[in-house]
Design an enzyme around this catalytic site. Structure first.
Site, PDB file in Angstrom:
ATOM      1  N   SER A 185       0.838  -1.200   0.000  1.00 59.59           N
ATOM      2  CA  SER A 185       0.000   0.000   0.000  1.00 59.59           C
ATOM      3  C   SER A 185       0.870   1.246   0.000  1.00 59.59           C
ATOM      4  O   SER A 185       2.044   1.193   0.372  1.00 59.59           O
ATOM      5  CB  SER A 185      -0.902   0.011   1.240  1.00 59.59           C
ATOM      6  OG  SER A 185      -0.119   0.263   2.409  1.00 59.59           O
ATOM      7  N   ASP A 191      -1.382  -1.470  -3.982  1.00 53.24           N
ATOM      8  CA  ASP A 191      -2.694  -1.720  -3.391  1.00 53.24           C
ATOM      9  C   ASP A 191      -3.317  -0.394  -2.957  1.00 53.24           C
ATOM     10  O   ASP A 191      -2.670   0.410  -2.281  1.00 53.24           O
ATOM     11  CB  ASP A 191      -2.517  -2.661  -2.194  1.00 53.24           C
ATOM     12  CG  ASP A 191      -3.825  -3.139  -1.617  1.00 53.24           C
ATOM     13  OD1 ASP A 191      -4.803  -3.232  -2.375  1.00 53.24           O
ATOM     14  OD2 ASP A 191      -3.852  -3.445  -0.402  1.00 53.24           O
ATOM     15  N   HIS A 222     -11.820  -3.982   5.732  1.00 54.27           N
ATOM     16  CA  HIS A 222     -10.377  -4.003   5.983  1.00 54.27           C
ATOM     17  C   HIS A 222     -10.069  -4.064   7.478  1.00 54.27           C
ATOM     18  O   HIS A 222     -10.806  -3.518   8.302  1.00 54.27           O
ATOM     19  CB  HIS A 222      -9.714  -2.758   5.391  1.00 54.27           C
ATOM     20  CG  HIS A 222      -9.770  -2.700   3.902  1.00 54.27           C
ATOM     21  ND1 HIS A 222      -9.072  -3.570   3.100  1.00 54.27           N
ATOM     22  CD2 HIS A 222     -10.450  -1.880   3.064  1.00 54.27           C
ATOM     23  CE1 HIS A 222      -9.313  -3.281   1.833  1.00 54.27           C
ATOM     24  NE2 HIS A 222     -10.145  -2.262   1.780  1.00 54.27           N
ATOM     25  N   GLY A 223      -8.925  -4.721   7.796  1.00 54.65           N
ATOM     26  CA  GLY A 223      -8.470  -4.750   9.179  1.00 54.65           C
ATOM     27  C   GLY A 223      -9.073  -5.904   9.959  1.00 54.65           C
ATOM     28  O   GLY A 223      -9.688  -6.820   9.396  1.00 54.65           O
ATOM     29  N   GLY A 257     -10.217  -9.830   3.110  1.00 53.02           N
ATOM     30  CA  GLY A 257     -10.385 -11.273   3.290  1.00 53.02           C
ATOM     31  C   GLY A 257      -9.922 -11.782   4.642  1.00 53.02           C
ATOM     32  O   GLY A 257     -10.389 -12.819   5.120  1.00 53.02           O
ATOM     33  N   ASN A 296      -7.166 -10.389  -1.300  1.00 48.54           N
ATOM     34  CA  ASN A 296      -6.138  -9.626  -0.611  1.00 48.54           C
ATOM     35  C   ASN A 296      -5.976 -10.133   0.821  1.00 48.54           C
ATOM     36  O   ASN A 296      -6.957 -10.253   1.560  1.00 48.54           O
ATOM     37  CB  ASN A 296      -6.501  -8.145  -0.600  1.00 48.54           C
ATOM     38  CG  ASN A 296      -6.240  -7.464  -1.923  1.00 48.54           C
ATOM     39  OD1 ASN A 296      -6.298  -8.104  -2.981  1.00 48.54           O
ATOM     40  ND2 ASN A 296      -5.947  -6.193  -1.880  1.00 48.54           N
ATOM     41  N   VAL A 297      -4.739 -10.400   1.182  1.00 47.12           N
ATOM     42  CA  VAL A 297      -4.430 -10.918   2.519  1.00 47.12           C
ATOM     43  C   VAL A 297      -3.322 -10.057   3.114  1.00 47.12           C
ATOM     44  O   VAL A 297      -2.208 -10.037   2.592  1.00 47.12           O
ATOM     45  CB  VAL A 297      -3.973 -12.390   2.461  1.00 47.12           C
ATOM     46  CG1 VAL A 297      -3.688 -12.909   3.860  1.00 47.12           C
ATOM     47  CG2 VAL A 297      -5.021 -13.260   1.762  1.00 47.12           C
TER      48      VAL A 297
END
Length: 299
Positions: A54, A87, A183-184, A215, A235-236
């Protein structure tokens, strides 16, 4: 024999995943140990993989001018496709810098803007990326923060009719959709409820690779069903970072006198165990089959 280049954009690998109904891991990475764990896992599982980073991670720790040549060097020795993707690129400056550093793919996340502005920004980045031989991911709907319960806000979910128009007008290569993840880290004990019917409708209407953000923490049953319903990139980040931290703490507790290099190696091996298990779960393992002299061939 022509040398096969394995540092690639996401486009071809995700279309293969779309056609063959599996998903590719997109794993956030900020250092050498993570990069090695990701690429070695992909090699051992005969799986494609996407390395994500990111803008915040780029600026805080995994500087692009270090990460790109390192990942390219590792990918050059690999026999499975490796993509390096920015990302959640929101700022034009971050995205263009990533392209200048030779990222193989970029994501433009303009999902917080109104529909027409999202289209305008995404179209511009998709055109720029395609002109440089890179792929472009976009987002429609909004995958917010788990801590804010954004994933359960139906107003954020991707609209099917809008998605059709969005893809036709932007020419993005894959689309991140909002179906209930966030997210998170989710609140303790919470497993998100995903809108699988919406996902099926999106897949049928768009007939293209779809992406699941947020995810981590969604649960194995949700992940497996999401892949079955049409997700091709997952996305992991949080799950792997958590796993690596726990491995580091346990190793130090078991071996308090361990040397720093050996500690890094132990954490790297633990990350590989997690990544390989995940690749098997989402069906990307064994998708790239080797022939002795010709390199990997798509099955």
């Amino acid at each position: 024999m022509e040398e096969k280049i394995m540092y690639v954009s996401m486009k071809e690998m995700l279309w293969h995943a779309h056609t063959h109904r599996y998903a590719v891991m997109a794993i956030n990475c900020v250092n050498m140990e993570q990069a090695k764990a990701i690429i070695e896992s992909a090699e051992e599982e005969h799986s494609p993989v996407i390395i994500n980073i990111s803008p915040r991670q780029l600026k805080a720790h995994g500087y692009g001018y270090i990460m790109v040549p390192m990942i390219q060097a590792l990918a050059k020795r690999a026999s499975v496709p490796i993509a390096f993707n920015l990302d959640h690129g929101a700022n034009f400056e971050d995205i263009t810098q990533a392209l200048q550093w030779d990222f193989s793919s970029v994501m433009i996340d303009a999902s917080s803007y109104e529909f027409e502005e999202n289209i305008r920004r995404t179209s511009m980045i998709a055109s720029l990326a395609h002109g440089m031989g890179k792929s472009c991911e976009a987002e429609l709907g909004h995958v917010g923060l788990a801590a804010n319960a954004d994933g359960q806000n139906v107003d954020y979910f991707t609209n099917v009719a809008q998605a059709q128009e969005f893809v036709e007008r932007t020419h993005c290569d894959c689309l991140a959709v909002a179906i209930g993840t966030a997210h998170g880290a989710y609140p303790k004990g919470m497993i998100p409820q995903l809108d699988f019917e919406r996902l099926k409708q999106l897949k049928e209407a768009l007939n293209m690779p779809l992406v699941l953000h947020g995810g981590s923490g969604a649960g194995e049953e949700n992940i497996r069903k999401a892949v079955a319903c049409g997700i091709n990139k997952i996305n992991v980040c949080t799950d792997l970072m958590k796993h690596a931290k726990e491995a580091l703490i346990k190793t130090l507790a078991d071996e308090p006198d361990i040397e720093y290099m050996e500690l890094n190696m132990a954490v790297e091996e633990a990350m590989k165990d997690f990544i390989k298990d995940y690749m098997r779960m989402i069906g990307s393992s064994q998708q790239y089959i080797f022939e002795q002299h010709d390199g990997p061939e798509l099955d």
